[in-house]
Design a protein around this motif. Sequence first.
Motif, PDB file in Angstrom:
ATOM      1  N   THR A 124       0.803  -1.223   0.000  1.00 48.54           N
ATOM      2  CA  THR A 124       0.000   0.000   0.000  1.00 48.54           C
ATOM      3  C   THR A 124       0.834   1.270   0.000  1.00 48.54           C
ATOM      4  OG1 THR A 124      -0.107  -0.093   2.422  1.00 48.54           O
ATOM      5  CG2 THR A 124      -1.896  -1.142   1.187  1.00 48.54           C
ATOM      6  N   GLU A 130      -0.300   3.689  -5.068  1.00 49.11           N
ATOM      7  CA  GLU A 130      -1.372   4.683  -5.059  1.00 49.11           C
ATOM      8  C   GLU A 130      -1.985   4.834  -6.449  1.00 49.11           C
ATOM      9  OE1 GLU A 130      -2.722   6.138  -2.442  1.00 49.11           O
ATOM     10  OE2 GLU A 130      -1.367   4.936  -1.212  1.00 49.11           O
ATOM     11  N   LYS A 133      -4.239   1.885  -7.066  1.00 48.40           N
ATOM     12  CA  LYS A 133      -5.481   2.024  -6.298  1.00 48.40           C
ATOM     13  C   LYS A 133      -6.447   2.961  -7.018  1.00 48.40           C
ATOM     14  CE  LYS A 133      -3.691   1.277  -1.618  1.00 48.40           C
ATOM     15  NZ  LYS A 133      -3.450   1.938  -0.309  1.00 48.40           N
TER      16      LYS A 133
END
Length: 236
Positions: A124, A130, A133
């Motif tokens: 993560t 990022e 995501k």
Amino acid sequence: MAEEFRGEIAINALWPKTAIHTAAMEMLGGSDVSSQCRKPDIMADAAYAIFSKPKSFTGNFVIDEELLKEHGISDFDVYAVDPGHPLLPDFFLDEEPEELAKKMQDYGATPKFQSGKEQVSAVTEGPVAETFKAIEGALSVDVVKSTGGVYQFELSGDHPGTWYIDLKNESGSIGHGGFPGKADVRMSMNSEDFVKMFAGKMKPTMAFMTGKLKIKGDMSLAIKLEKLMTQLKAKL
């Protein structure tokens, strides 16, 4: 190939119905996974059954257990490492990774692999994670329908790793690690350039022409990526 050599050489494929106890299985599930496996003997017996058939038996995809049943075998406990213990289905016979991992855990083994969703949640940190995501949040059935391909990214630099974007199945997905099947397009580039590319600061065509992006696979799908980025950019 079976048609090419029909009448001369019989060509068939043989695959196990369940996991077979090998060093590779122990690497994936640890030493405890052996009780969920059959011994390699079942594959040897199935191969012998194929070799015993005439050359006219060709062009078949054969499952070991099904073939041996046709030859009168009914007691398959003799092939089990731990007779009576539940067995894992083979990884490539329509079993989802999440279900395989759950079964391995239920039967006492510790899987060394994770499903795509679990892997993403474990990675993560950093701009690459990022970016993926954000891409995941922008996926939809319409995006999948307009693309129809799986992209795998092999990144180097400060944030190395392999990721994929599945724009072929259902409503799309992303994952950390190699795509479980075969990716239609494989792209290699620096992680910093990858982030720039999806942020709209670097065009894929220019990255490719300047050698910053290397592409293998279906070039028509690779070209679709730039159009896809235009759709996603507003959402990223």
